[in-house]
Motif scaffolding. Sequence first.
Motif, short mmCIF file in Angstrom:
data_model
loop_
_atom_site.label_atom_id
_atom_site.label_comp_id
_atom_site.label_asym_id
_atom_site.label_seq_id
_atom_site.Cartn_x
_atom_site.Cartn_y
_atom_site.Cartn_z
N GLN A 46 0.83 -1.19 0.00
CA GLN A 46 0.00 0.00 0.00
C GLN A 46 0.88 1.25 0.00
O GLN A 46 1.91 1.28 0.67
CB GLN A 46 -0.88 0.04 1.25
N PRO A 47 0.45 2.27 -0.72
CA PRO A 47 1.18 3.53 -0.65
C PRO A 47 1.07 4.15 0.75
O PRO A 47 0.16 3.85 1.50
CB PRO A 47 0.48 4.41 -1.68
N MET A 48 1.99 5.03 1.07
CA MET A 48 2.01 5.64 2.40
C MET A 48 0.73 6.42 2.69
O MET A 48 0.28 6.49 3.81
CB MET A 48 3.23 6.57 2.54
N ALA A 49 0.12 7.03 1.69
CA ALA A 49 -1.06 7.86 1.92
C ALA A 49 -2.26 7.02 2.34
O ALA A 49 -3.19 7.52 2.97
CB ALA A 49 -1.39 8.65 0.66
N GLU A 50 -2.29 5.75 2.00
CA GLU A 50 -3.43 4.90 2.32
C GLU A 50 -3.25 4.13 3.62
O GLU A 50 -4.17 3.47 4.07
CB GLU A 50 -3.70 3.92 1.18
N ARG A 51 -2.11 4.18 4.23
CA ARG A 51 -1.87 3.46 5.47
C ARG A 51 -2.46 4.23 6.64
O ARG A 51 -2.31 5.44 6.75
CB ARG A 51 -0.37 3.25 5.70
N ALA A 52 -3.12 3.52 7.51
CA ALA A 52 -3.69 4.16 8.69
C ALA A 52 -2.61 4.31 9.75
O ALA A 52 -1.80 3.41 9.94
CB ALA A 52 -4.83 3.30 9.23
N PRO A 53 -2.60 5.45 10.42
CA PRO A 53 -1.60 5.62 11.47
C PRO A 53 -1.90 4.70 12.65
O PRO A 53 -3.05 4.40 12.94
CB PRO A 53 -1.71 7.10 11.86
N THR A 54 -0.86 4.29 13.33
CA THR A 54 -1.06 3.44 14.50
C THR A 54 -1.55 4.29 15.66
O THR A 54 -1.10 5.42 15.85
CB THR A 54 0.26 2.74 14.89
#
Length: 55
Positions: free
Chosen positions: A41-49
């Motif tokens: 997944q691209p960084m923009a689509e990753r949910a923050p922890t």
Amino acid sequence: MSLKRRGRQPDLFKVLVVALAVGMTLTLGYQINLYHLDRAQPMAERAPTPPTIDG
């Protein structure tokens, strides 16, 4: 008369066209590899922890 034979000089326009074609092919191959074959997944689509709050 000179006895030295000089080879034909390469046509600079043809050299430029070949260099551009090789560069565009490498760039296109890199983009296809990067965006279509890599399933991360691209960084923009990753949910923050969520932050861990000790209390």
